[in-house]
Write a protein that holds these residues in place. Structure first.
Motif, mmCIF file in Angstrom:
data_model
loop_
_atom_site.group_PDB
_atom_site.id
_atom_site.type_symbol
_atom_site.label_atom_id
_atom_site.label_comp_id
_atom_site.label_asym_id
_atom_site.label_seq_id
_atom_site.Cartn_x
_atom_site.Cartn_y
_atom_site.Cartn_z
ATOM 1 N N GLY A 431 0.729 -1.368 0.041
ATOM 2 C CA GLY A 431 0.089 0.010 0.130
ATOM 3 C C GLY A 431 0.897 1.355 0.021
ATOM 4 O O GLY A 431 0.655 2.254 -0.840
ATOM 5 N N PHE A 432 1.890 1.494 0.697
ATOM 6 C CA PHE A 432 2.931 2.635 0.978
ATOM 7 C C PHE A 432 3.485 2.617 -0.460
ATOM 8 O O PHE A 432 3.675 3.623 -0.915
ATOM 9 N N LEU A 433 3.994 1.633 -0.897
ATOM 10 C CA LEU A 433 4.815 1.288 -2.177
ATOM 11 C C LEU A 433 3.837 2.275 -3.378
ATOM 12 O O LEU A 433 4.537 3.214 -3.993
ATOM 13 N N PHE A 434 2.819 1.834 -3.388
ATOM 14 C CA PHE A 434 1.960 2.421 -4.729
ATOM 15 C C PHE A 434 1.472 3.760 -4.217
ATOM 16 O O PHE A 434 0.950 4.409 -5.097
ATOM 17 N N THR A 435 1.139 4.031 -2.958
ATOM 18 C CA THR A 435 0.780 5.210 -2.674
ATOM 19 C C THR A 435 1.886 6.428 -2.820
ATOM 20 O O THR A 435 1.741 7.399 -3.195
ATOM 21 N N TYR A 436 3.015 5.870 -2.699
ATOM 22 C CA TYR A 436 4.191 6.505 -2.932
ATOM 23 C C TYR A 436 4.427 6.668 -4.426
ATOM 24 O O TYR A 436 4.562 8.077 -4.824
ATOM 25 N N LEU A 437 4.272 6.019 -5.111
ATOM 26 C CA LEU A 437 4.236 6.039 -6.477
ATOM 27 C C LEU A 437 3.337 6.989 -7.027
ATOM 28 O O LEU A 437 3.434 7.922 -7.908
ATOM 29 N N VAL A 438 1.817 6.922 -6.680
ATOM 30 C CA VAL A 438 0.933 7.629 -7.064
ATOM 31 C C VAL A 438 1.155 9.099 -6.609
ATOM 32 O O VAL A 438 0.941 10.030 -7.414
ATOM 33 N N ALA A 439 1.504 9.072 -5.728
ATOM 34 C CA ALA A 439 1.564 10.645 -4.588
ATOM 35 C C ALA A 439 2.811 11.462 -5.497
ATOM 36 O O ALA A 439 2.837 12.548 -5.788
ATOM 37 N N GLN A 440 3.697 10.809 -5.759
ATOM 38 C CA GLN A 440 5.013 10.939 -6.520
ATOM 39 C C GLN A 440 4.753 11.617 -7.761
ATOM 40 O O GLN A 440 5.305 12.429 -8.626
ATOM 41 N N THR A 441 3.721 10.815 -8.770
ATOM 42 C CA THR A 441 3.883 10.971 -9.937
ATOM 43 C C THR A 441 2.335 11.659 -10.379
ATOM 44 O O THR A 441 2.174 12.237 -11.520
ATOM 45 N N PHE A 442 1.408 11.758 -9.530
ATOM 46 C CA PHE A 442 -0.013 12.300 -9.927
ATOM 47 C C PHE A 442 0.137 13.567 -10.517
ATOM 48 O O PHE A 442 -0.421 13.920 -11.829
ATOM 49 N N LEU A 443 0.993 14.397 -10.056
ATOM 50 C CA LEU A 443 0.853 15.919 -10.602
ATOM 51 C C LEU A 443 1.523 15.992 -11.987
ATOM 52 O O LEU A 443 0.950 16.402 -12.768
ATOM 53 N N SER A 444 2.583 14.954 -12.036
ATOM 54 C CA SER A 444 3.110 15.132 -13.615
ATOM 55 C C SER A 444 1.989 14.225 -14.314
ATOM 56 O O SER A 444 2.006 14.595 -15.823
ATOM 57 N N MET A 445 1.295 13.221 -13.640
ATOM 58 C CA MET A 445 0.465 12.631 -14.770
ATOM 59 C C MET A 445 -0.731 13.351 -15.069
ATOM 60 O O MET A 445 -1.457 13.351 -16.243
ATOM 61 N N LEU A 446 -1.180 14.267 -13.918
ATOM 62 C CA LEU A 446 -2.253 15.400 -14.554
ATOM 63 C C LEU A 446 -1.844 16.184 -15.626
ATOM 64 O O LEU A 446 -2.612 16.497 -16.579
ATOM 65 N N CYS A 447 -0.559 16.626 -15.287
ATOM 66 C CA CYS A 447 -0.184 17.584 -16.509
ATOM 67 C C CYS A 447 -0.049 16.753 -17.944
ATOM 68 O O CYS A 447 -0.401 17.480 -18.733
ATOM 69 N N HIS A 448 0.321 15.586 -18.037
ATOM 70 C CA HIS A 448 0.595 14.839 -19.250
ATOM 71 C C HIS A 448 -0.706 14.060 -19.762
ATOM 72 O O HIS A 448 -1.172 14.334 -20.891
#
Length: 509
Positions: A431-448
């Protein structure tokens, strides 16, 4: 109160007991560990939308938001340093959860809960006093250690203390506390944003000390579970006395016998992380990975972490965005309470599938509106902005009466005692691993990805609903020490899990 039941050898095994004030107190205090997790989820998204906070720590993001008119609406908050502020907690929690496994197994559930509260308290103090980004990140790491310990030990504690027939109700209290923590954080953010002088964010970060203090104080009064007493000390009399106290009856021999049997098996396992990969534990291992993974890729972190940022993206002001986050927090808390009332009646599978379909529909509609109405430089009209808020509330409700509480409940109740702490650690770590990945990439994913991000998460909602329908057996009303029988009766898992001779650990022909 009603008696718990489980199927054993074609008959009915009855565990005597009722809901006692003692077990209500113990589970309620332990569940407050969810508040520290929920508060952190809610507070980080709020402060990262506050202009004074951005101006002090992330001036480049502040300048893009205020001055860059050529930049797409979807890209104004895209900053890896800003997302590191949010996501650093979760990578710390991932590592801490494995240390927490050893503490929980060898020292007990109560010390692990206490350690979590202490680390969280230290992190809140450092965050509130931060004068630079390094202090912010170190504070977040300490918060992550606290959350890692609490998330590993609290669901286990509640599942072991609660009567079998009401285990879903009590364990969902952990998710309810997460929802309360999110709501509390959103209310604090909404209030501190209005403080003149631009230092309100310090109160938001420092107030994390309140749930941390509550958890520490409460942990001193928590008794150990009978399971833990038998596993660590083999003190049958002490465990029996505790079992009588929490069940409110002297007739606890049937349940005690199952606990002793499970403990004897657990003591033959010296390396639980090595043993959990064995064939006989294959269903539990798959669920310990799949359920937390699916819980995260529902996209809930888009709402939990960045609701104010999302609402600012569609054109709402700073104060309106924070107020909208408060509204979604209220919806979430109410929906979790509804789950608590229904989970032991409807069962886990039905709620999983109902919530999954509800989230799928809401995400497709939000993505469709943003694709059609929000350009790179325009704003959604107020009616459509309000419709997006309503749809987000529908999405949050779907998550909070399904994958939110059940994502913690089901993994905490399916593991046999010998691998229980290891299994819970894997669940928390994934849970923490994928929470970290989503949290770290979300704003970039939102941009792209732009509006396509919601279709992306909607696709996962469809996949996870099918997965539950095909592969997750119903666990309601099954005593936690007899859970292995559900896999032997399941259409798919019975092909993998044959009858196991627990003495030789070989598959019988």
């Amino acid at each position: 109160m009603a008696v718990g039941e489980a199927i054993e050898n074609g008959g009915t095994c009855r565990y005597n007991g009722r809901i006692t004030p003692f077990v209500v107190f113990a589970c309620a205090v332990a569940a407050t560990g969810g508040i520290i997790f929920g508060y952190d989820i809610g507070i980080s998204g709020g402060v990262t939308s506050m202009e004074p906070f951005l101006k002090k720590f992330f001036p480049k993001v502040y300048d893009k938001m205020r001055e860059d008119t050529k930049l797409s609406n979807y890209c104004k908050f895209d900053s890896q340093l800003l997302t590191l502020f949010t996501s650093s907690l979760y990578i710390a929690g991932l590592v801490a959860s494995f240390f927490a496994s050893s503490v929980t197994r060898y020292f007990g559930r109560q010390p692990s809960i206490l350690a979590g509260g202490a680390a969280f308290l230290a992190g809140s103090a450092l965050g509130g006093a931060a004068s630079n980004v390094a202090m912010l990140i170190i504070g977040r790491v300490l918060l992550g250690i606290g959350v890692g310990f609490a998330n590993q030990s609290v669901p286990l504690y509640i599942s072991e203390m609660a009567p079998p027939r009401h285990r879903g109700f009590f364990n969902s209290g952990f998710e309810l506390c997460i929802g309360i923590g999110v709501l509390f954080a959103n209310l604090i953010n909404y209030g501190t944003e209005k403080i003149e002088g631009g230092w309100g964010w310090r109160i938001s970060l420092a107030m994390a000390a309140v749930p941390g203090t509550i958890l520490i104080f409460g942990a001193f009064f928590l008794p150990e579970t009978p399971n833990s007493l038998i596993q660590r000390s083999s003190d049958i009399d002490k465990a029996k006395s505790m079992l009588r106290r929490i069940r409110g009856t002297d007739d606890v021999q049937a349940e005690l016998d199952d606990l002793v049997k499970a403990s004897l098996i657990s003591k033959t396992v010296r390396h639980p992380f090595r043993n959990i990969i064995k064939r006989k534990y294959r269903p539990q291992l798959v669920m310990s990975i799949a359920i937390p993974f699916f819980q995260i890729v529902t996209g809930i972190n888009v709402i939990s972490f960045y609701a104010p940022v999302l609402f600012r993206t569609i054109g709402l002001g700073e104060s309106a965005s924070l107020l909208s986050a408060v509204i979604t927090g209220v919806v979430g808390a109410v929906s979790i309470f509804i789950c608590m009332l229904l989970v032991d009646k409807l069962g886990r599978r039905k709620l999983f599938m109902i919530g999954g379909l509800q989230m799928l529909a809401a995400q497709l509609m939000v993505g469709g509106i943003m694709a059609a109405k929000l350009g790179d430089h325009s704003e959604i009209s107020k009616p459509y902005a309000y419709l997006v808020i309503v749809l987000v509330c529908i999405y949050v409700a779907g998550f909070c009466w399904s994958w939110g509480p059940l994502g913690w409940l089901v993994p905490s109740e399916i593991f046999p005692l010998e691998i229980r702490s290891a299994g819970q650690s894997i669940t928390v770590a994934v849970g923490f691993l994928f929470t970290y990945l989503v949290a770290q990439t979300f704003l970039s994913m939102l941009c792209h990805f732009k509006s396509g991000l919601f279709f992306f998460f909607g696709g996962w909602a469809a996949i996870m609903t099918v997965f539950v329908h095909l592969f997750l057996p119903e666990t309601k009303n099954v005593p936690i020490e007899q859970m292995d029988k559900i896999w032997r009766e399941h259409w798919f898992w019975k092909k993998i899990v044959a009858e196991i001779d627990v003495k030789t650990d070989k598959i019988e022909a």
